[in-house]
Design a protein around this motif. Structure first.
Motif, mmCIF file in Angstrom:
data_model
loop_
_atom_site.group_PDB
_atom_site.id
_atom_site.type_symbol
_atom_site.label_atom_id
_atom_site.label_comp_id
_atom_site.label_asym_id
_atom_site.label_seq_id
_atom_site.Cartn_x
_atom_site.Cartn_y
_atom_site.Cartn_z
ATOM 1 N N GLU A 34 40.982 30.599 42.532
ATOM 2 C CA GLU A 34 42.340 30.032 42.579
ATOM 3 C C GLU A 34 42.570 29.371 43.931
ATOM 4 O OE1 GLU A 34 45.204 29.581 40.659
ATOM 5 O OE2 GLU A 34 45.904 28.755 42.562
ATOM 6 N N LYS A 35 43.130 28.157 43.915
ATOM 7 C CA LYS A 35 43.353 27.462 45.188
ATOM 8 C C LYS A 35 44.535 28.040 45.978
ATOM 9 C CE LYS A 35 45.229 23.052 44.885
ATOM 10 N NZ LYS A 35 46.688 22.927 44.898
ATOM 11 N N ASN A 36 45.516 28.600 45.276
ATOM 12 C CA ASN A 36 46.656 29.205 45.975
ATOM 13 C C ASN A 36 46.249 30.546 46.606
ATOM 14 O OD1 ASN A 36 48.590 27.267 45.419
ATOM 15 N ND2 ASN A 36 49.168 28.192 43.462
ATOM 16 N N ALA A 154 40.555 25.849 33.931
ATOM 17 C CA ALA A 154 41.961 26.047 33.531
ATOM 18 C C ALA A 154 42.860 25.717 34.715
ATOM 19 C CB ALA A 154 42.158 27.486 33.065
ATOM 20 N N THR A 155 42.698 24.511 35.222
ATOM 21 C CA THR A 155 43.388 24.130 36.461
ATOM 22 C C THR A 155 44.745 23.458 36.237
ATOM 23 O OG1 THR A 155 41.987 22.174 36.404
ATOM 24 C CG2 THR A 155 41.320 23.910 37.900
ATOM 25 N N GLY A 156 45.206 23.412 34.980
ATOM 26 C CA GLY A 156 46.526 22.849 34.712
ATOM 27 C C GLY A 156 46.531 21.330 34.799
ATOM 28 N N SER A 162 53.508 21.790 43.845
ATOM 29 C CA SER A 162 53.776 22.821 44.856
ATOM 30 C C SER A 162 53.389 24.205 44.327
ATOM 31 C CB SER A 162 55.255 22.813 45.257
ATOM 32 O OG SER A 162 56.035 23.126 44.126
ATOM 33 N N LEU A 163 53.245 24.314 43.000
ATOM 34 C CA LEU A 163 52.844 25.599 42.423
ATOM 35 C C LEU A 163 51.333 25.653 42.178
ATOM 36 C CD1 LEU A 163 55.857 25.982 39.951
ATOM 37 C CD2 LEU A 163 55.539 27.119 42.148
ATOM 38 N N GLY A 164 50.630 24.590 42.567
ATOM 39 C CA GLY A 164 49.160 24.645 42.520
ATOM 40 C C GLY A 164 48.486 23.553 41.712
ATOM 41 N N GLY A 167 46.268 18.174 39.669
ATOM 42 C CA GLY A 167 45.402 17.222 38.969
ATOM 43 C C GLY A 167 43.971 17.223 39.480
ATOM 44 N N SER A 168 43.686 18.100 40.447
ATOM 45 C CA SER A 168 42.327 18.086 41.027
ATOM 46 C C SER A 168 41.282 18.592 40.035
ATOM 47 C CB SER A 168 42.280 18.903 42.322
ATOM 48 O OG SER A 168 42.649 20.244 42.059
ATOM 49 N N GLY A 169 41.733 19.242 38.964
ATOM 50 C CA GLY A 169 40.778 19.771 37.981
ATOM 51 C C GLY A 169 40.210 18.719 37.040
ATOM 52 N N GLN A 340 58.158 19.730 34.474
ATOM 53 C CA GLN A 340 57.663 21.040 34.037
ATOM 54 C C GLN A 340 56.249 20.941 33.475
ATOM 55 O OE1 GLN A 340 60.148 23.489 31.663
ATOM 56 N NE2 GLN A 340 61.712 23.643 33.221
ATOM 57 N N VAL A 341 55.932 19.816 32.856
ATOM 58 C CA VAL A 341 54.572 19.644 32.338
ATOM 59 C C VAL A 341 54.133 18.190 32.539
ATOM 60 C CG1 VAL A 341 54.679 21.448 30.555
ATOM 61 C CG2 VAL A 341 55.335 19.150 29.968
ATOM 62 N N SER A 342 52.838 17.954 32.311
ATOM 63 C CA SER A 342 52.374 16.575 32.291
ATOM 64 C C SER A 342 51.943 16.239 30.873
ATOM 65 C CB SER A 342 51.223 16.344 33.256
ATOM 66 O OG SER A 342 50.613 17.529 33.645
HETATM 67 C C1 LIG Z 1 59.554 25.172 36.678
HETATM 68 C C2 LIG Z 1 58.760 25.309 35.409
HETATM 69 C C3 LIG Z 1 59.284 26.061 34.364
HETATM 70 C C4 LIG Z 1 58.558 26.169 33.157
HETATM 71 N N1 LIG Z 1 59.066 26.967 32.181
HETATM 72 C C5 LIG Z 1 58.359 27.126 31.025
HETATM 73 C C6 LIG Z 1 58.810 28.029 30.014
HETATM 74 O O1 LIG Z 1 59.782 28.781 30.190
HETATM 75 N N2 LIG Z 1 58.102 28.070 28.853
HETATM 76 C C7 LIG Z 1 56.967 27.320 28.657
HETATM 77 O O2 LIG Z 1 56.379 27.401 27.572
HETATM 78 N N3 LIG Z 1 56.487 26.495 29.612
HETATM 79 C C8 LIG Z 1 57.144 26.401 30.794
HETATM 80 N N4 LIG Z 1 56.638 25.591 31.783
HETATM 81 C C9 LIG Z 1 55.313 24.927 31.571
HETATM 82 C C10 LIG Z 1 54.182 25.945 31.755
HETATM 83 O O3 LIG Z 1 54.421 26.722 32.900
HETATM 84 C C11 LIG Z 1 52.815 25.261 31.873
HETATM 85 O O4 LIG Z 1 52.611 24.425 30.758
HETATM 86 C C12 LIG Z 1 51.690 26.290 31.963
HETATM 87 O O5 LIG Z 1 51.866 27.096 33.103
HETATM 88 C C13 LIG Z 1 50.319 25.622 32.010
HETATM 89 O O6 LIG Z 1 49.363 26.636 32.203
HETATM 90 P P1 LIG Z 1 47.925 26.317 32.841
HETATM 91 O O7 LIG Z 1 47.300 27.636 33.103
HETATM 92 O O8 LIG Z 1 47.234 25.339 32.014
HETATM 93 O O9 LIG Z 1 48.242 25.610 34.216
HETATM 94 P P2 LIG Z 1 48.990 26.209 35.513
HETATM 95 O O10 LIG Z 1 49.929 27.281 35.117
HETATM 96 O O11 LIG Z 1 49.499 25.052 36.247
HETATM 97 O O12 LIG Z 1 47.805 26.916 36.327
HETATM 98 C C14 LIG Z 1 46.767 26.189 36.892
HETATM 99 C C15 LIG Z 1 46.222 27.018 38.053
HETATM 100 O O13 LIG Z 1 45.037 26.410 38.558
HETATM 101 C C16 LIG Z 1 45.078 26.346 39.969
HETATM 102 N N5 LIG Z 1 44.274 25.187 40.389
HETATM 103 C C17 LIG Z 1 44.548 23.878 40.201
HETATM 104 N N6 LIG Z 1 43.559 23.103 40.658
HETATM 105 C C18 LIG Z 1 42.625 23.948 41.172
HETATM 106 C C19 LIG Z 1 41.367 23.758 41.790
HETATM 107 N N7 LIG Z 1 40.862 22.535 41.977
HETATM 108 N N8 LIG Z 1 40.688 24.848 42.213
HETATM 109 C C20 LIG Z 1 41.190 26.093 42.023
HETATM 110 N N9 LIG Z 1 42.377 26.344 41.435
HETATM 111 C C21 LIG Z 1 43.083 25.272 40.996
HETATM 112 C C22 LIG Z 1 46.556 26.201 40.287
HETATM 113 O O14 LIG Z 1 46.846 26.605 41.600
HETATM 114 C C23 LIG Z 1 47.193 27.088 39.213
HETATM 115 O O15 LIG Z 1 47.302 28.417 39.662
HETATM 116 C C24 LIG Z 1 57.318 25.487 33.003
HETATM 117 C C25 LIG Z 1 56.804 24.755 34.063
HETATM 118 C C26 LIG Z 1 57.507 24.662 35.266
HETATM 119 C C27 LIG Z 1 56.916 23.881 36.410
#
Ligand SMILES: Cc1cc2nc3c(=O)[nH]c(=O)nc-3n(C[C@H](O)[C@H](O)[C@H](O)COP(=O)(O)OP(=O)(O)OC[C@H]3O[C@@H](n4cnc5c(N)ncnc54)[C@H](O)[C@@H]3O)c2cc1C
Length: 398
Positions: A34-36, A154-156, A162-164, A167-169, A340-342
């Protein structure tokens, strides 16, 4: 250090993948990079701190992306599975209008349930470590100094960096031949011309918002709309934001349960039954009082102190127009920082929906928002992250 499974990204999808992998095979060694400085940062911020983690009505209609792929994923992991997955981690639930929240109403409970289970089951958290490359080796992968048989990316997406998730993934998967579709902020508030709504900052109205392009309604939703100093926010605005482009019109209907003719009738009724009432007070009880100032300006009434008896026919008609058909022009959105999402992401076509494994590189998996799927508000985006994470984790652990 050698792992059986390395997961890149400790967000919703990555953590769900690790739980699912451990449940499938408790013997395997798992690391989450995790980068954070800590995992699950975004989960804490979800659902206004309450985490709307799934919905009782899960179907592909609420998701944007390749429908047959999405359906296959949801068939394996629907809302019952999501609720059961978290129940096993100690999360009791409550349902509000289909939206599922932890009974304690705390997003931190959801984050803790994942983090604690993984810590108790010997999963390594490798934090403060941004991954910039994954290298295919003879017997697996290497990621920096770590090696692994299988890797789950699973980098989102790019929303809320600001939460991590910055797009670097994407390039980690592009390197293996996976295509990236154009990525845009979605579920984001919209900037509009503000001359008409000046002074309404902080005012909330229950309204229908419709996005109109060249006379055609492109998207529409209703609910609580918030006026801001830059334009409009609130869930219905975020729902239509995915389709918004500069120059399109947003029509705001602030009395969506009344017909235009009824609203016009009510304005006439007030004008004739309260002739001595000043314009600024005339609509109290019908709409938020603060709307009077921009409405009267729009309607050509010079001051809020003008009495109802002095309203002209056009003034009356324009007051009704303001309430039913206020038109604002989209000038932009609030960007990835506030989204909230892309929408967009890594294309699904070279992944197997039954395993989330890459068809281009054996042992490589992807899960969550990094993929070209996004959804409406209501717990669907997190659901996608859990669902794809659980499938990827289970299959990577076999
Ligand atoms: C303010 C807010 C409120 C939301 N509320 C809701 C809700 O109530 N219900 C809902 O369904 N959805 C909600 N969403 C959307 C939802 O949170 C996201 O769709 C979901 O978290 C995506 O999950 P993910 O694991 O794919 O990505 P993320 O949760 O973004 O996790 C990706 C992780 O990868 C890490 N990372 C990224 N790049 C790298 C790298 N190069 N190396 C190492 N680590 C890396 C990041 O730091 C992060 O911890 C909300 C989003 C936001 C911003």
């Amino acid at each position: 250090m050698r792992y059986d499974v390395l997961i890149i990204g400790g967000g919703a999808a990555g953590l769900a993948a690790a739980v699912s992998a451990k449940k499938e095979n408790s013997e395997i060694k798992i690391g989450i990079i995790e980068k954070n400085d800590r995992v699950a940062k975004k989960i804490h911020a979800t659902g206004n701190g309450r985490c709307n983690y799934t919905n009782t009505d899960i179907k592909s209609d609420y998701f944007y992306g390749e429908q047959s792929f999405i359906t296959k994923v949801l068939d394996k992991f629907g809302s019952g599975e999501a609720i059961a997955f978290f129940e096993e981690l100690g999360i009791m639930h409550r349902v509000e209008d289909g939206r599922v929240y932890p009974l304690s109403n705390q997003a931190s409970a959801v984050a803790d349930s994942l983090r604690l289970y993984l810590a108790e089951n010997g999963v390594d958290f490798i934090t403060n470590t941004p991954v910039t490359d994954i290298v295919r080796t003879e017997n697996g992968f290497s990621v920096g100094t770590l090696t692994s048989d299988r890797v789950i990316v699973a980098t989102g997406g790019k929303a809320s960096p600001s939460l991590g998730s910055d797009g670097s993934g994407y390039k980690l998967l592009q390197k293996f031949g996976h295509a990236l579709s154009s990525v845009k902020p979605a579920l984001v508030s919209l900037k509009t011309n503000t001359d008409i709504i000046k002074g309404l900052k902080g005012v909330k109205v229950f309204a229908r918002v419709s996005l109109v392009n060249k006379g055609r309604v492109v998207a529409s939703d209703r609910g609580e709309v918030l006026f801001t100093d830059y334009g409009l926010s609130g869930i219905p605005v975020m729902q239509i934001s995915r389709f918004a482009q500069k120059g399109m019109t947003i029509k705001v209907d602030m009395l969506p349960d009344l017909k235009k003719s009824d609203v016009l009738g009510e304005v006439y009724n007030r004008v004739y039954s309260m002739p001595l009432r000043e314009g600024g007070e005339l609509f109290s009880g019908m709409v938020n009082k603060k709307l009077a100032v921009p409405m009267l300006k729009w309607a050509g009434v010079e001051k809020t102190s003008v009495k109802a008896k002095d309203f002209t026919e056009p003034n009356i008609r324009l007051c009704a127009d303001f309430l039913k058909e206020l038109e604002l022009t989209v000038t932009g959105d609030n960007g990835f920082n506030n989204a909230q999402v892309s929408s967009g992401g890594i294309e699904l076509d070279n992944f197997n929906p039954h395993t989330m494994e890459s068809c281009l590189c054996k042992g490589l998996y992807a899960a969550g928002e990094i993929l070209n799927v996004d959804a409406v508000c209501g717990g669907y985006n997190l659901h996608w992250a859990w669902a794809t994470g659980v499938i990827a984790g289970k299959n990577a652990a076999i």
